[in-house]
Design an enzyme around this catalytic site. Structure first.
Site, PDB file in Angstrom:
ATOM      1  N   GLU A   1      -0.476  -7.143   1.846  1.00 23.52           N
ATOM      2  CA  GLU A   1      -1.216  -7.601   2.067  1.00 23.52           C
ATOM      3  C   GLU A   1      -2.354  -8.584   1.460  1.00 23.52           C
ATOM      4  O   GLU A   1      -2.144  -8.719  -0.428  1.00 23.52           O
ATOM      5  CB  GLU A   1      -2.870  -6.722   1.975  1.00 23.52           C
TER       6      GLU A   1
ATOM      7  N   GLU B   1      -1.339   1.590  -1.347  1.00 22.80           N
ATOM      8  CA  GLU B   1      -2.266   1.762  -2.459  1.00 22.80           C
ATOM      9  C   GLU B   1      -2.906   2.882  -2.702  1.00 22.80           C
ATOM     10  O   GLU B   1      -3.847   3.335  -2.794  1.00 22.80           O
ATOM     11  CB  GLU B   1      -4.341   0.837  -1.776  1.00 22.80           C
TER      12      GLU B   1
END
Ligand code: IFM
Length: 451
Positions: free
Chosen positions: A354, A163
């Site tokens: 995720e 991320e």
């Protein structure tokens, strides 16, 4: 339709969120250890000092993973545990921890998937300028080489950064995450450029081991979802997803075009204007190392429809629509449109690295943790993923976030994302109802979605 026989069903965690043992065996502080001490930075002044004490309880956690039937486990390496000052002396005890974890996983028949950076920059490197320093690329390459040389004999799947958008946006632009800076967009994009260069060097360092590896990158997926399947709405979703806004860095193409196409996207270069970083000769070639897969972290998205003049009109959620307590919009079709639109632009294999939901949970009177909302959420989201695969998107695996309840950054321990409940006082683990649901999903290779 069931999933392919070799589909990877996994769960994911990150070092600072579960390991604890913040000062054990030579580990030194990361930016998160320092940020957690800042008054008001973290809900309830929580810290990752102890977290799930996974550093000392990893064998029990692997046993729980085996009971769940996990085929893979995604975890991150703590840079300040392995090289406490960020560069220089390697901490043998720190590196050894990951080696023992991997042996335990393999003995349980679980494939390790490693993330090299899940936000815990060594504080010593932050004090040398962190990602704003062009040398950060060399620091990261050095760290990656140490880890890869030790672990590629047993680990095939590697991800460089988790991320990128979040640690740049929250950590350097808004300041709500460590290190808590509020820089200009120009500085943030410069730091981002250095992270991309570090990514390129890390890919080279992993491949230099000569091992049979698969290397990827795991950004936020940030899907745009069309209101309908009409070609104009789908075109609007593409536009929303591929074009950049100027006040944040959440867009995917700014990060993925350099990696997969060797250049920053034109529209975004225009949009960011003066904030675009200076590119030195060789930078883009370094960044554009061939990758084997793309990881996508997807929790929600934005719904759009075609507006006038081909614009993408953002739709507000219906009144009373479902949100998690943390404010994540529950939109299962994000796990259809995210992979689909990303795959259209970057046709490499995808892993959902995720997906999950944070809830506020407690042990109920019968001693169990009943989480019907998580089960419903997973059922809906994973069904949408299956639809994307049926429509030809090459998805190889799904990692639930998270294996265990854990330290949710600025939210401390308030939000619980785990399949397994953690009592932070006693460190007792209690598999939730969703753990049993996920176990059956794995056992039936997705077939139980149709029960
Ligand atoms: O807990 C985080 C994780 O560290 C990064 N992705 C989102 C998760 C839930 O907010």
């Amino acid at each position: 339709m069931t999933f392919p026989a070799d589909f990877i069903w996994g769960a994911a965690t990150a070092a600072y969120q579960i390991e604890g043992a913040a000062t054990d065996d030579g580990r030194k502080p990361s930016v998160w250890d320092i940020f957690c001490r800042r008054p008001g930075a973290i809900w309830n002044s929580d810290t990752g000092d102890v977290a799930c004490n996974h550093y000392h309880r990893f064998a029990e956690d692997v046993r729980l993973m085996r009971e769940l039937g996990l085929r893979a486990y995604r975890f991150s390496i703590s840079w300040p545990r392995v090289i406490p000052d960020g560069t220089g002396a390697v901490n043998a005890a720190g590196l050894d921890f990951y080696s023992r974890l991997i042996d335990e996983l393999l003995a349980a028949g679980i494939q390790p998937f490693i993330t090299l950076y899940h936000w815990d920059l060594p504080q010593a490197l932050y004090e040398r300028g962190g990602w704003l320093n062009r040398e950060s690329t060399d620091w990261f390459a050095e760290y990656t080489a140490v880890v890869a040389q030790r672990l590629t004999d047993r680990v095939r799947h590697w991800m460089t950064f988790n991320e990128i958008q979040v640690f740049l946006n929250h950590g350097m632009l808004t300041g709500e995450h460590a290190p808590g800076d509020q820089l200009t967009m120009k500085d943030v994009l410069l730091a981002g450029h250095n992270v991309l260069r570090a990514h390129g060097c890390a890919v080279q360092a992993i491949r230099a081991t000569g091992a049979d590896v698969q290397v990827g990158f795991a950004p936020v997926g940030n899907p745009a979802m069309p209101e309908s399947n009409s070609s104009t709405d789908v075109a609007a979703a593409r536009k929303r997803m591929y074009d950049n806004a100027t006040d944040h860095v959440f867009n995917c193409t700014w990060w993925l075009d350099p990696i997969f196409r060797g250049e920053y996207p034109d529209q975004s270069v225009q949009a960011y204007g003066d904030a675009v970083p200076e590119i030195e000769p060789g930078d883009m070639e370094l960044i554009a190392q061939p990758l084997d897969f793309l990881g996508l972290n997807i929790y929600f998205g934005e719904r759009v429809r075609a507006g006038s003049n081909g614009s993408a009109e953002l739709l507000t959620p219906p009144v009373g629509d479902a949100y998690s307590p943390m404010g994540f919009w529950v939109v299962p079709e994000s796990l259809y449109w995210g992979p689909r639109l990303i795959h259209e632009r970057y046709p490499v294999p995808i892993y959902i690295t995720e997906n999950g939901i944070g809830l506020r949970e407690w042990v109920q009177r019968d001693g169990q943790v009943h989480d019907p909302h998580r089960i419903d959420y997973l059922h809906r989201y994973i069904s949408e993923l299956r639809r994307a695969m049926a429509d030809g998107v090459d998805v190889r695996g799904y990692f639930h976030w998270s294996l265990l309840d854990n330290f949710e950054w600025a939210y401390g321990y308030r939000e619980r994302f785990g399949l397994i409940y953690v009592d932070y006082e006693t460190q007792q683990r209690i598999p939730k109802d969703s753990a049993r649901w996920y176990q059956r999903l794995i056992e039936t290779n997705g077939g139980s979605l149709d029960d």
